[in-house]
Design a protein around this motif. Structure first.
Motif, PDB file in Angstrom:
ATOM      1  N   THR A  59       0.262   2.095   5.581  1.00  0.00           N
ATOM      2  CA  THR A  59       1.288   2.208   4.547  1.00  0.00           C
ATOM      3  C   THR A  59       2.206   0.986   4.570  1.00  0.00           C
ATOM      4  O   THR A  59       2.586   0.506   5.638  1.00  0.00           O
ATOM      5  CB  THR A  59       2.124   3.486   4.763  1.00  0.00           C
ATOM      6  OG1 THR A  59       1.263   4.617   4.669  1.00  0.00           O
ATOM      7  CG2 THR A  59       3.225   3.603   3.719  1.00  0.00           C
ATOM      8  N   LYS A 105      -8.221   5.657  -8.592  1.00  0.00           N
ATOM      9  CA  LYS A 105      -7.150   5.139  -9.449  1.00  0.00           C
ATOM     10  C   LYS A 105      -7.635   3.962 -10.286  1.00  0.00           C
ATOM     11  O   LYS A 105      -7.221   3.777 -11.438  1.00  0.00           O
ATOM     12  CB  LYS A 105      -5.964   4.729  -8.584  1.00  0.00           C
ATOM     13  CG  LYS A 105      -4.756   4.218  -9.370  1.00  0.00           C
ATOM     14  CD  LYS A 105      -3.716   3.616  -8.438  1.00  0.00           C
ATOM     15  CE  LYS A 105      -3.159   4.627  -7.470  1.00  0.00           C
ATOM     16  NZ  LYS A 105      -2.071   4.056  -6.629  1.00  0.00           N
ATOM     17  N   GLU A 162      -1.519   7.042   0.049  1.00  0.00           N
ATOM     18  CA  GLU A 162      -2.723   6.493  -0.593  1.00  0.00           C
ATOM     19  C   GLU A 162      -3.840   6.382   0.432  1.00  0.00           C
ATOM     20  O   GLU A 162      -3.630   5.938   1.556  1.00  0.00           O
ATOM     21  CB  GLU A 162      -2.425   5.113  -1.171  1.00  0.00           C
ATOM     22  CG  GLU A 162      -3.582   4.490  -1.956  1.00  0.00           C
ATOM     23  CD  GLU A 162      -3.570   4.898  -3.409  1.00  0.00           C
ATOM     24  OE1 GLU A 162      -3.928   6.064  -3.680  1.00  0.00           O
ATOM     25  OE2 GLU A 162      -3.179   4.077  -4.254  1.00  0.00           O
ATOM     26  N   THR A 163      -5.039   6.810   0.065  1.00  0.00           N
ATOM     27  CA  THR A 163      -6.228   6.602   0.885  1.00  0.00           C
ATOM     28  C   THR A 163      -7.152   5.638   0.160  1.00  0.00           C
ATOM     29  O   THR A 163      -6.948   5.331  -1.025  1.00  0.00           O
ATOM     30  CB  THR A 163      -6.973   7.917   1.144  1.00  0.00           C
ATOM     31  OG1 THR A 163      -7.540   8.391  -0.099  1.00  0.00           O
ATOM     32  CG2 THR A 163      -6.034   8.988   1.719  1.00  0.00           C
ATOM     33  N   THR A 208      -8.613   7.488  -2.847  1.00  0.00           N
ATOM     34  CA  THR A 208      -7.714   7.652  -3.989  1.00  0.00           C
ATOM     35  C   THR A 208      -7.467   6.310  -4.683  1.00  0.00           C
ATOM     36  O   THR A 208      -7.278   6.256  -5.890  1.00  0.00           O
ATOM     37  CB  THR A 208      -6.378   8.287  -3.569  1.00  0.00           C
ATOM     38  OG1 THR A 208      -5.742   7.464  -2.576  1.00  0.00           O
ATOM     39  CG2 THR A 208      -6.591   9.678  -3.004  1.00  0.00           C
ATOM     40  N   PHE A 209      -7.492   5.231  -3.904  1.00  0.00           N
ATOM     41  CA  PHE A 209      -7.349   3.896  -4.498  1.00  0.00           C
ATOM     42  C   PHE A 209      -8.536   3.604  -5.418  1.00  0.00           C
ATOM     43  O   PHE A 209      -8.366   3.101  -6.532  1.00  0.00           O
ATOM     44  CB  PHE A 209      -7.252   2.838  -3.401  1.00  0.00           C
ATOM     45  CG  PHE A 209      -7.252   1.425  -3.915  1.00  0.00           C
ATOM     46  CD1 PHE A 209      -6.071   0.828  -4.340  1.00  0.00           C
ATOM     47  CD2 PHE A 209      -8.435   0.695  -3.973  1.00  0.00           C
ATOM     48  CE1 PHE A 209      -6.072  -0.478  -4.832  1.00  0.00           C
ATOM     49  CE2 PHE A 209      -8.438  -0.610  -4.463  1.00  0.00           C
ATOM     50  CZ  PHE A 209      -7.253  -1.192  -4.886  1.00  0.00           C
ATOM     51  N   TRP A 244       0.855  -1.188   0.000  1.00  0.00           N
ATOM     52  CA  TRP A 244       0.000   0.000   0.000  1.00  0.00           C
ATOM     53  C   TRP A 244       0.895   1.244   0.000  1.00  0.00           C
ATOM     54  O   TRP A 244       1.711   1.428   0.906  1.00  0.00           O
ATOM     55  CB  TRP A 244      -0.907   0.000   1.222  1.00  0.00           C
ATOM     56  CG  TRP A 244      -2.019   0.999   1.142  1.00  0.00           C
ATOM     57  CD1 TRP A 244      -2.030   2.248   1.688  1.00  0.00           C
ATOM     58  CD2 TRP A 244      -3.275   0.841   0.476  1.00  0.00           C
ATOM     59  NE1 TRP A 244      -3.213   2.882   1.397  1.00  0.00           N
ATOM     60  CE2 TRP A 244      -3.994   2.036   0.655  1.00  0.00           C
ATOM     61  CE3 TRP A 244      -3.849  -0.202  -0.251  1.00  0.00           C
ATOM     62  CZ2 TRP A 244      -5.270   2.215   0.141  1.00  0.00           C
ATOM     63  CZ3 TRP A 244      -5.126  -0.021  -0.777  1.00  0.00           C
ATOM     64  CH2 TRP A 244      -5.821   1.171  -0.585  1.00  0.00           C
ATOM     65  N   PRO A 245       0.766   2.130  -1.002  1.00  0.00           N
ATOM     66  CA  PRO A 245       1.683   3.268  -1.135  1.00  0.00           C
ATOM     67  C   PRO A 245       1.489   4.325  -0.044  1.00  0.00           C
ATOM     68  O   PRO A 245       0.385   4.504   0.483  1.00  0.00           O
ATOM     69  CB  PRO A 245       1.318   3.853  -2.504  1.00  0.00           C
ATOM     70  CG  PRO A 245       0.480   2.827  -3.178  1.00  0.00           C
ATOM     71  CD  PRO A 245      -0.203   2.065  -2.100  1.00  0.00           C
TER      72      PRO A 245
END
Length: 383
Positions: free
Chosen positions: A61, A37, A29-30, A33-34, A25-26
């Protein structure tokens, strides 16, 4: 149980026409936002109830997750573990519509015992024998440097460990749980044994050595409106739910205080949790304070705070049905029940029947350690 089995069957049916990726998990990133994307309608998130939206804020993260895409690259489904017991599952149904559910993690748990003769260093020899980089650090935290000086260990000394570890899809899940440890320096052994009743470590005579991190309740509250639950079956929704924190109902604007000394590592908005503060207390412990109406003056990332220091105000930001503080406690990245550390009493030693049983069990483990030290294959863990 039948529903779990059915979901698993459907899940693996998807795999025959999907590309599988194991990803981390970047940072930054939430959950929203995932979804953006991967062209998943944000309505999926906004239609969730408060408890599920909070779970989406628990994604850490660098946590591993598993992404399944169609031949055209579109998201077919994804599994996102949020604790050692439960995971988020997003998938396409038979109408090609995305759905959200939470599933239990069917992990494997195994126990290992090993005796390691020191040749290079404690950390390197443990890593060579077990392949686990965390065991040496946990071992070091169990012994007071005044009693056990690892720098005095020489070639030929021993370390012995008995621990459990969880695995999921062939990979380590969470941190190893050391049940017993021995460090031998110049032929003299030093022991630590975990007492499952209070989650503390003692020596072979039942004398306590754990550094106790007592946390105070961080506000004056009206009632506990929602307790911590790691995994439970919801009979109405017919699926598993989780609430990885304790909710304290209180009026808007009531002061919130740091539950213990630490360093603030996050101040800001978190999707689902609203205005949030996260404090790192060291020794693997962190605390999350969510749904605040505002932060106390001077509360900012990177500063050190003392137990009882004012950090914010009760509110209902994020997704919340009313003013309350959601208090999350984490140990080594895993959510734990806050009440187990908010109410745990100090205890210097065991007494009575508990002590007798504990010492008896410790003697049995010492015998196992001695046997392993004499084992020609001692550098290979035994399960």
């Amino acid at each position: 149980m039948k529903k779990i089995i059915l979901a698993t069957i459907l899940f693996f049916n998807f795999l025959y026409s999907a590309q599988v990726e194991e990803l981390l998990w970047p940072k930054g990133e939430t959950f929203l936002t995932f979804l953006e994307k991967h062209s998943v309608p944000l309505k999926l998130y906004y239609d969730l109830d408060g408890e599920d939206q909070e779970l989406c804020s628990e994604i850490q993260t660098n946590n591993r997750f598993y992404l399944y895409t169609d031949d055209n690259g579109a998201l077919n489904q994804v599994l996102i573990p949020i604790s050692e017991d439960i995971q988020i599952h997003i998938y396409k149904d038979h109408n090609n519509k995305y759905r959200f559910q939470t599933l239990p993690i069917n992990y494997n748990e195994y126990s290992e015992t090993i005796a390691i003769q020191i040749n290079e260093s404690v950390s390197q020899d443990i890593l060579n024998a077990t392949g686990d980089v965390t065991l040496a650090a946990i071992l070091n935290s169990l012994f007071n440097s005044k009693d056990v000086d690892f720098r005095k260990m020489k070639k030929g000394d021993f370390v012995a460990l008995q621990y459990t570890q969880r695995s999921y899809l062939g990979k380590q899940l969470g941190m190893p749980n050391i049940k017993a440890a021995m460090v031998q320096i110049n032929g003299k052994p030093f022991y630590r044994f975990k007492n499952e009743k209070d989650d503390k470590y003692y020596d072979e005579n039942g004398v306590g050595f754990t550094q106790t991190f007592l946390f105070q309740i961080p506000l004056t509250f009206t009632r506990i409106s929602s307790p911590f639950t790691n995994k439970r079956w919801h009979p109405v929704l017919n699926r598993y739910r989780a609430h990885l924190g304790t909710d304290f109902a209180a009026p808007t604007g009531r002061n919130i205080y740091a539950s213990s000394d630490g360093k603030i590592e996050f101040v800001g908005e978190k999707t689902g949790y609203g205005k949030t503060v996260i404090i790192n207390h060291g020794n693997g412990y962190k605390t999350l304070y969510a749904h605040q109406s505002n932060f106390a003056r001077g509360t900012r990332q990177g500063i050190n705070v003392k137990k009882g220091e004012h950090i914010g105000y009760v509110g209902s930001t994020g997704l919340s049905s009313g003013p309350h503080l959601h208090l999350g406690k984490y140990k080594n990245g895993t959510a734990i029940d806050p009440m187990t550390v908010l109410t745990k009493p100090k205890k210097e030693g065991l007494e009575g029947k508990d002590k007798v049983k504990f010492i008896e069990n410790s003697k049995n483990i010492i015998n196992i350690f001695n046997k392993e030290m004499n084992n020609e294959n001692r550098n290979t863990p035994t399960r």
